[in-house]
Design a protein around this motif. Structure first.
Motif, PDB file in Angstrom:
ATOM      1  N   GLY A   1      67.081  35.212  54.331  1.00  0.00           N
ATOM      2  CA  GLY A   1      67.677  34.090  53.601  1.00  0.00           C
ATOM      3  C   GLY A   1      66.846  32.820  53.650  1.00  0.00           C
ATOM      4  N   ALA A   2      65.635  32.876  54.240  1.00  0.00           N
ATOM      5  CA  ALA A   2      64.812  31.669  54.384  1.00  0.00           C
ATOM      6  C   ALA A   2      64.245  31.212  53.037  1.00  0.00           C
ATOM      7  CB  ALA A   2      63.672  31.941  55.358  1.00  0.00           C
ATOM      8  N   GLY A   3      64.043  32.163  52.102  1.00  0.00           N
ATOM      9  CA  GLY A   3      63.509  31.791  50.791  1.00  0.00           C
ATOM     10  C   GLY A   3      62.221  32.506  50.427  1.00  0.00           C
TER      11      GLY A   3
ATOM     12  N   PRO B   1      63.006  34.152  58.696  1.00  0.00           N
ATOM     13  CA  PRO B   1      64.279  34.849  58.858  1.00  0.00           C
ATOM     14  C   PRO B   1      64.893  35.222  57.507  1.00  0.00           C
ATOM     15  CG  PRO B   1      64.299  32.685  59.936  1.00  0.00           C
ATOM     16  CD  PRO B   1      63.057  32.767  59.152  1.00  0.00           C
TER      17      PRO B   1
ATOM     18  N   VAL C   1      67.022  25.730  47.360  1.00  0.00           N
ATOM     19  CA  VAL C   1      66.738  26.863  48.237  1.00  0.00           C
ATOM     20  C   VAL C   1      65.345  26.684  48.852  1.00  0.00           C
ATOM     21  CG1 VAL C   1      66.244  29.334  48.160  1.00  0.00           C
ATOM     22  CG2 VAL C   1      68.290  28.458  47.048  1.00  0.00           C
TER      23      VAL C   1
ATOM     24  N   GLN D   1      62.022  43.648  46.136  1.00  0.00           N
ATOM     25  CA  GLN D   1      62.701  43.993  47.387  1.00  0.00           C
ATOM     26  C   GLN D   1      63.625  45.206  47.216  1.00  0.00           C
ATOM     27  OE1 GLN D   1      64.479  40.617  49.238  1.00  0.00           O
ATOM     28  NE2 GLN D   1      64.726  41.672  51.182  1.00  0.00           N
TER      29      GLN D   1
ATOM     30  N   TYR E   1      61.787  32.238  37.417  1.00  0.00           N
ATOM     31  CA  TYR E   1      62.545  30.986  37.344  1.00  0.00           C
ATOM     32  C   TYR E   1      61.552  29.828  37.272  1.00  0.00           C
ATOM     33  CZ  TYR E   1      66.057  34.095  39.412  1.00  0.00           C
ATOM     34  OH  TYR E   1      66.905  35.124  39.662  1.00  0.00           O
TER      35      TYR E   1
ATOM     36  N   SER F   1      61.662  35.668  49.119  1.00  0.00           N
ATOM     37  CA  SER F   1      61.692  36.292  47.789  1.00  0.00           C
ATOM     38  C   SER F   1      61.714  35.205  46.711  1.00  0.00           C
ATOM     39  CB  SER F   1      62.921  37.181  47.643  1.00  0.00           C
ATOM     40  OG  SER F   1      62.877  38.217  48.594  1.00  0.00           O
ATOM     41  N   SER F   2      62.355  34.087  47.023  1.00  0.00           N
ATOM     42  CA  SER F   2      62.414  32.994  46.039  1.00  0.00           C
ATOM     43  C   SER F   2      61.013  32.466  45.752  1.00  0.00           C
ATOM     44  CB  SER F   2      63.316  31.869  46.551  1.00  0.00           C
ATOM     45  OG  SER F   2      64.580  32.395  46.876  1.00  0.00           O
TER      46      SER F   2
ATOM     47  N   GLU G   1      58.812  43.262  50.990  1.00  0.00           N
ATOM     48  CA  GLU G   1      59.349  44.276  51.899  1.00  0.00           C
ATOM     49  C   GLU G   1      59.247  45.675  51.297  1.00  0.00           C
ATOM     50  OE1 GLU G   1      62.717  43.455  54.266  1.00  0.00           O
ATOM     51  OE2 GLU G   1      62.743  41.375  53.621  1.00  0.00           O
TER      52      GLU G   1
ATOM     53  N   TYR H   1      68.759  27.968  42.645  1.00  0.00           N
ATOM     54  CA  TYR H   1      69.238  28.848  41.578  1.00  0.00           C
ATOM     55  C   TYR H   1      70.279  28.155  40.715  1.00  0.00           C
ATOM     56  CZ  TYR H   1      66.738  32.584  43.884  1.00  0.00           C
ATOM     57  OH  TYR H   1      65.754  33.354  44.423  1.00  0.00           O
TER      58      TYR H   1
ATOM     59  N   SER I   1      71.947  36.839  36.067  1.00  0.00           N
ATOM     60  CA  SER I   1      72.762  36.924  37.281  1.00  0.00           C
ATOM     61  C   SER I   1      74.128  36.274  37.066  1.00  0.00           C
ATOM     62  CB  SER I   1      72.025  36.329  38.489  1.00  0.00           C
ATOM     63  OG  SER I   1      71.570  35.049  38.195  1.00  0.00           O
TER      64      SER I   1
HETATM   65  N1  LIG Z   1      69.942  35.110  42.217  1.00  0.00           N
HETATM   66  C1  LIG Z   1      70.368  34.211  43.114  1.00  0.00           C
HETATM   67  N2  LIG Z   1      71.324  33.323  42.775  1.00  0.00           N
HETATM   68  C2  LIG Z   1      71.743  32.393  43.651  1.00  0.00           C
HETATM   69  N3  LIG Z   1      71.297  32.271  44.897  1.00  0.00           N
HETATM   70  C3  LIG Z   1      70.349  33.129  45.305  1.00  0.00           C
HETATM   71  C4  LIG Z   1      69.834  34.141  44.445  1.00  0.00           C
HETATM   72  N4  LIG Z   1      68.909  34.842  45.113  1.00  0.00           N
HETATM   73  C5  LIG Z   1      68.840  34.296  46.353  1.00  0.00           C
HETATM   74  N5  LIG Z   1      69.702  33.265  46.473  1.00  0.00           N
HETATM   75  C6  LIG Z   1      69.866  32.402  47.663  1.00  0.00           C
HETATM   76  O1  LIG Z   1      68.614  31.806  47.963  1.00  0.00           O
HETATM   77  C7  LIG Z   1      68.390  31.763  49.346  1.00  0.00           C
HETATM   78  C8  LIG Z   1      67.034  32.388  49.663  1.00  0.00           C
HETATM   79  O2  LIG Z   1      67.079  33.747  49.303  1.00  0.00           O
HETATM   80  P1  LIG Z   1      65.813  34.697  49.315  1.00  0.00           P
HETATM   81  O3  LIG Z   1      66.182  35.949  48.656  1.00  0.00           O
HETATM   82  O4  LIG Z   1      64.645  33.951  48.798  1.00  0.00           O
HETATM   83  O5  LIG Z   1      65.649  34.934  50.891  1.00  0.00           O
HETATM   84  P2  LIG Z   1      64.637  35.879  51.652  1.00  0.00           P
HETATM   85  O6  LIG Z   1      63.863  35.022  52.572  1.00  0.00           O
HETATM   86  O7  LIG Z   1      63.886  36.723  50.702  1.00  0.00           O
HETATM   87  O8  LIG Z   1      65.656  36.761  52.496  1.00  0.00           O
HETATM   88  P3  LIG Z   1      65.557  38.315  52.921  1.00  0.00           P
HETATM   89  O9  LIG Z   1      64.626  38.404  54.069  1.00  0.00           O
HETATM   90  O10 LIG Z   1      66.933  38.637  53.329  1.00  0.00           O
HETATM   91  O11 LIG Z   1      65.097  39.055  51.736  1.00  0.00           O
HETATM   92  C9  LIG Z   1      69.559  32.470  50.001  1.00  0.00           C
HETATM   93  O12 LIG Z   1      70.408  31.475  50.521  1.00  0.00           O
HETATM   94  C10 LIG Z   1      70.244  33.209  48.879  1.00  0.00           C
HETATM   95  O13 LIG Z   1      71.629  33.203  49.074  1.00  0.00           O
END
Ligand SMILES: Nc1ncnc2c1ncn2[C@@H]1O[C@H](COP(=O)(O)OP(=O)(O)OP(=O)(O)O)[C@@H](O)[C@H]1O
Ligand SMILES: [Mg+2]
Length: 593
Positions: free
Chosen positions: A391-393, A389, A370, A436, A405, A395-396, A517, A363, A127
């Motif tokens: 951006g909550a985290g 919601p 995060v 996703q 990671y 997918s992380s 999703e 990240y 990335s």
């Molecule tokens: N590759 C990345 N590099 C840096 N920051 C990231 C990366 N991927 C996600 N983030 C940040 O990590 C935070 C959590 O993101 P994540 O994708 O886990 O959210 P999410 O809950 O899956 O959201 P969504 O419902 O929109 O998919 C966000 O603030 C995002 O900006």
């Protein structure tokens, strides 16, 4: 990384083929020998056939009656001339072949290592790095190893040997004239020293500008839809014009510098030629030099230009070589971050239990985390929904299960084993995932689904596609499962892409299934069908489900609600609704709207 280190590392590649290299060097030295003796037949024609000189060399080689017969001697000299030319051409062809084979082998090896390293580097690396730049390194910079052999090692060695050979012959004939001829060397050396830095700088700028332009074109091509949708073609054209102009200027500048250097070298050697011919003819008038010997000098002056140019090219290539080689080794030696332990354990078959213990993750170390202190436990065979919601985290969280990671703190374990202690392949082989953004390869639909399990039968493919509600629309396509998908699935609708990605994950039949999703672009009825198929498909498997449509997650065994990177609540749908807090708020809001 210092320049010398880069060269040393490149040498390690070259030394893999030391036998071929030695053969190449030996053949090249023979080639040099032919270059050095090339002007001799002409000398003998002038001195011994046309003139009446006697040559100890010819006397030793041929019977005296033969030398006395001028016509026979002429025929001998002409035959020798042709033989030398033919042998020299044959050797050149052989050298060319050997060089190309060896250097292509080297470029191949370096490209393979480069690509395999790129595949091992973690997503954190990918990335951060631009695809265009990596492509330039892979397509352009790997050729340094070719340059090392074909433009530096070999030409330097043969040039030096041929210069020494010619100098030896010249000194034998006339010391003064030999010294005069070789005066051209330091002069050319000074010129080169003067031009080396500007030549290097302008060439480097040319590479950089070319790289920027290709990166821009590559980005534009992959976002053509957005460009057209916003009618920003003129804007992008303007940007391209700027890139093209910068590249064109850099190209012109680099070529101007090297052209000036080339012309200057030509003038210097031309001047030397005039001087040597003048002085040589004068000494010939004095009887100190035969006309034939003068011709050897004249022949060598034009032959000198070859090795000298090769040497100067070798030096200027050597200057850019380390800069470009560095770009390769930077990648080859970059830290893998997500590294497999030496003694990593291989998972055979899993039961599918997953546990997060106090996990914090981000990240970028220089930025905030995060995920904070995330803890939860999932029993084998459970269906777990992760909600929260945007951006909550969410997918992380799941990207830590596949170990895309590493955590900053805390432990992620699968079947009771810390994922850091497990072989990456065996871990990921046990996980099916729908990411996703459902990515599809520009291959046929069948090949895309088979990506999850290359050994699956036609029936199994159709079965997975049916469960993913994809079979019907694939079947209706003119070429069915053999339909080619365009780049990134652009020829399909968003929902079709997602369903193929689900079929791919279903086909893998791994004990852990992660769906991030998976149906965001699918209508509610089709989604319901996919989830009901999932119920039977997922029997005995641990399933992680992320969806913003909370009604689809009601039947999960456990719901983990995440807010701002923290686990806000855990429990079943009923218990969380009864609690009437975060999850209940999300759910009610969706139902009212
Ligand atoms: N590759 C990345 N590099 C840096 N920051 C990231 C990366 N991927 C996600 N983030 C940040 O990590 C935070 C959590 O993101 P994540 O994708 O886990 O959210 P999410 O809950 O899956 O959201 P969504 O419902 O929109 O998919 C966000 O603030 C995002 O900006
Ligand atoms: Mg997400």
């Amino acid at each position: 990384m210092k320049s010398l280190q880069v060269i040393e590392k490149l040498f390690r590649y070259v030394l893999r083929y030391r036998l071929q290299l030695i053969l190449l060097l030996v053949v090249s030295l023979f080639g040099v020998g032919f270059e050095v003796i090339k002007p001799f037949p002409l000398k003998f024609i002038i001195d011994n056939v046309l003139g009446n000189h006697s040559s100890p060399f010819l006397n030793g080689l041929l019977p005296s009656e033969f030398i006395a017969d001028k016509k026979k001697l002429l025929l001998f000299c002409i035959s020798a001339m042709i033989l030398i030319l033919v042998c020299s051409a044959a050797l050149s062809a052989w050298i060319f072949n050997l060089t190309i084979t060896l250097s292509q082998r080297l470029v191949y090896d370096l490209s393979i290592d480069f690509f395999s390293k790129l595949q091992r580097l973690s997503l954190a690396f990918h990335s951060k790095n631009k695809i265009g730049d990596l492509l330039n390194r892979m397509n352009g910079d790997v050729f340094v190893v070719y340059f090392l052999v074909a433009q530096i090692l070999l030409p330097s060695l043969t040039s030096i040997v041929s210069l020494i050979g010619m100098f030896y012959v010249m000194v034998k004939i006339d010391v003064l004239l030999a010294v005069l001829t070789f005066c051209v060397l330091p002069l050319l050396g000074f010129t080169l020293a003067f031009f080396a830095k500007p030549m290097n700088d302008t060439t480097m700028t040319q590479y950089i500008k070319h790289g920027e332009m290709s990166a821009f074109v590559q980005q534009s091509l992959s976002s053509m839809k957005v460009i057209q949708a916003f009618a920003r073609e003129a804007f992008m054209q303007g940007k391209l014009n700027t890139h093209a102009e910068e590249f064109s200027n850099a190209y012109k500048k680099a070529n101007k510098v090297s052209m000036t250097y080339n012309q200057l070298s030509l003038v210097i050697s031309g001047f030397t030629a005039a001087l040597v011919i003048g002085v040589g003819a004068y000494r010939s008038l004095d009887g100190r030099l035969s006309v034939g010997d003068l011709f050897i000098f004249v022949g060598y002056i034009s032959a000198l230009y070859g090795p000298i140019t090769s040497l100067s090219t070798a030096i200027s290539t050597a200057i850019t070589l380390s800069a470009r080689g560095k770009r390769i080794f930077e990648i080859l030696e970059s830290d893998e971050v997500v590294k497999e332990k030496q003694s990593a354990i291989r998972f055979q078959s899993l039961t599918g239990g997953v546990e997060f213990k106090d996990v914090s993750f981000g990240y970028n170390k220089s930025e905030d985390a995060v995920l904070y202190n995330v803890s939860f436990k999932v029993k084998p065979g459970e269906i777990v929904a992760i909600v929260g919601p945007t951006g909550a985290g969410k997918s992380s969280v799941i990207s830590l299960i596949t170990r895309f990671y590493d955590t900053w703190n805390g432990i992620v374990s699968v079947d009771g084993m810390n994922v850091k202690d497990v072989e990456l392949h065996s871990l990921r082989n046990n996980i099916s995932i729908v990411l996703q953004d459902a990515f599809l390869f520009p291959m046929t639909i069948k090949e895309n689904i088979l990506f999850g399990n290359p050994d699956a039968t036609e029936e199994q493919i159709a079965e997975a596609a049916k469960a993913a509600q994809a079979h019907e629309f694939i079947h209706k396509m003119p070429e069915g499962y053999d339909t080619m998908i365009t780049e990134n699935g652009a020829s399909l609708s968003g929902g079709q892409r997602q369903r193929i990605a689900i079929a791919r994950a279903f086909l893998k039949k791994a004990p852990i299934l992660i769906l991030d999703e998976p149906t965001s672009a699918v209508d509610a009825l089709t989604e319901a069908k996919i989830f009901s198929a999932l119920q039977s498909y997922a029997k005995g498997k641990t399933v992680f489900l992320i969806s913003h449509r909370l009604s689809t997650l009601k039947h999960a065994d456990q719901i983990i609600a995440i807010k701002d990177g923290r686990v806000e609540e855990k429990g079943t749908h009923e218990s969380l609704l009864a609690k009437g807090a975060f999850y209940a708020g999300l759910y009610k809001h969706q139902h009212i709207s």
